[in-house]
Design an enzyme around this catalytic site. Structure first.
Site, PDB file in Angstrom:
ATOM      1  N   GLU A  95       5.311  11.171  -1.425  1.00  0.00           N
ATOM      2  CA  GLU A  95       6.236  10.343  -0.651  1.00  0.00           C
ATOM      3  C   GLU A  95       7.042   9.399  -1.541  1.00  0.00           C
ATOM      4  OE1 GLU A  95       4.340  10.126   3.815  1.00  0.00           O
ATOM      5  OE2 GLU A  95       3.837   8.516   2.436  1.00  0.00           O
ATOM      6  N   GLU A 134       0.882  -1.166   0.000  1.00  0.00           N
ATOM      7  CA  GLU A 134       0.000   0.000   0.000  1.00  0.00           C
ATOM      8  C   GLU A 134       0.919   1.215   0.000  1.00  0.00           C
ATOM      9  OE1 GLU A 134      -1.197   3.112   0.636  1.00  0.00           O
ATOM     10  OE2 GLU A 134      -2.034   2.746   2.628  1.00  0.00           O
TER      11      GLU A 134
END
Length: 410
Positions: free
Chosen positions: A198, A189
């Site tokens: 990110e 995930e």
């Protein structure tokens, strides 16, 4: 570009471009994100005299950054993995039922096909997906990989749930990981705000190239970024109209400052109401997790076009963005599943992201908004990115294409 007779009188400092800049006039210097410029004169706070490939000109200081080699990467990893070493983010993710339940359903619907398979759960956090695999299927083994300090707690959770015979926890980064062998399935995930924030996806791709067997399965198998032009009355009232007459006083002078402060960056955790969509949403960028390469994540590789037919008259305040992740079945005729973070699905912890124009525009039913979106990775802070929208309403020669760049965090 103009030559500077005194350009060599002081030792030049090297800076890197954080965003594209297009010169307006001969005295300015154009450059692209990631370009390395030599700055010769910083006597002004706003405009610096710089050199790029033998050309000289003024450049906006806010578009540049100077950093020591390797300094920022180490700082980012400490911050990034430090955040995932505490329970705050894990509570948020585990409390997100649509997110977590989708992964459980993926494991459950593929339970027969997972029998005897080797699975890697990359960035496993508390190990919930690994535990789903061990409890709901019969894999040969599950490698639960977590770089943060949460890994030591994950090991205890594996023992408490009686899964230590199947699940092995590895505390390591994907780039440094050593496993006993290759895997049949790589599940992760990795998605962030606007899909890529990110950039955990890079670690997933590196692990895929090194550890996934030929013909192995990636979960998610693909992911898609979706955009829609929208209304945002509440946000605009709170951030801009508020300054018109608070407490009967004229504060309109502050509206230009408010525009720069509140509208220059995206609004995260925005909850878009379906009725505020001015058009049918469009998928603009799709990542095939089997074929995409790390190099595709870099400058100007991730962009997509759109053409929206305005379906109802209203106020065009900006664009809203979300993503969906798709999970292909291990069996040829098995069902595929989807995790959708958009306004027409059950709300997730990501919600949606709002990008507001500098000024709202009235649009009429039948108008056409044509443009593009470009995701640019920050050349210094590698987990950050900027998103640039370019658009034109009812494309006519006398209407200039509008462009706005939004930094996602920096």
């Amino acid at each position: 570009m103009l030559e500077n007779e005194n350009s060599e009188s002081h030792e030049a400092k090297e800076y890197v471009g954080l965003a594209d800049f297009v010169a307006e006039g001969d005295e300015q210097l154009s450059f692209s994100v990631g370009d390395k410029l030599k700055v010769h004169d910083m006597s002004s706070d706003v405009w610096w005299w710089a050199e790029l490939q033998g050309h000289f000109g003024y450049v906006p200081s806010s578009f540049l950054h100077q950093t020591a080699e390797g300094e920022e990467d180490a700082w980012q990893d400490d911050e990034y993995f430090g955040n995932y070493g505490t329970l705050r983010l894990h509570l948020e993710m585990l409390s997100d039922k649509p997110r977590t339940e989708t992964y459980r359903q993926v494991i459950l619907s593929n339970s027969a096909a997972l029998r005897g398979k080797v699975v890697m759960d990359l960035g496993c956090g508390t190990g919930v997906i690994s535990l789903f695999c061990a409890r709901l299927a019969q894999p040969a083994t599950v490698y639960a990989v977590e770089a943060s300090s949460m890994a030591k707690h994950t090991e205890e959770l594996v023992r408490q749930n009686g899964c230590e015979g199947v699940v092995t926890v590895f505390q390591d980064r994907a780039e440094n990981l050593t496993l006993p062998g290759k895997v049949d399935v790589l599940v992760s995930e990795w998605m962030g705000n606007c899909l890529l924030f990110e950039y955990m996806v890079e670690s997933v791709l590196l692990a895929r190239d090194r550890w996934l067997k030929e013909g192995g399965m990636m979960w998610p198998s693909s992911a898609c970024l979706t955009v829609v032009p929208c209304q945002a009355f509440s946000d605009y009232r709170q951030k801009m109209e508020f300054w018109e007459k608070p407490y009967g006083l004229d504060f309109s002078y502050l509206q230009s400052l408010a525009q720069k402060e509140f509208l220059s960056k995206p609004t995260f955790s925005h909850h878009l109401l379906p009725e505020d969509c001015l058009s049918t949403p469009a998928d603009v960028i799709t990542l095939d997790m089997v074929t995409i390469q790390v190099s595709d994540l870099e400058v100007n590789r991730l962009n997509g076009g759109f053409s929206f037919n305005v379906e109802k008259s209203g106020i065009f305040h900006g664009f809203t963005v979300w993503f969906s992740a798709h999970f292909q079945s291990l069996e040829e005729d098995g069902p595929s599943l989807e995790l959708n973070t958009g306004p027409f699905s059950e709300i997730t912890h990501w919600k949606q992201t709002l990008f507001m124009l500098d000024a709202p525009v009235t649009v009429e039913e039948g108008d056409i908004i044509v443009g593009s979106i470009c995701l640019q990775r920050n050349p210094v802070w590698r987990r950050h990115l900027s998103i640039t929208f370019s658009w034109n309403i009812n494309s006519t020669e006398d209407k200039k294409v509008q462009t706005k760049c939004f930094p996602m965090w920096r």
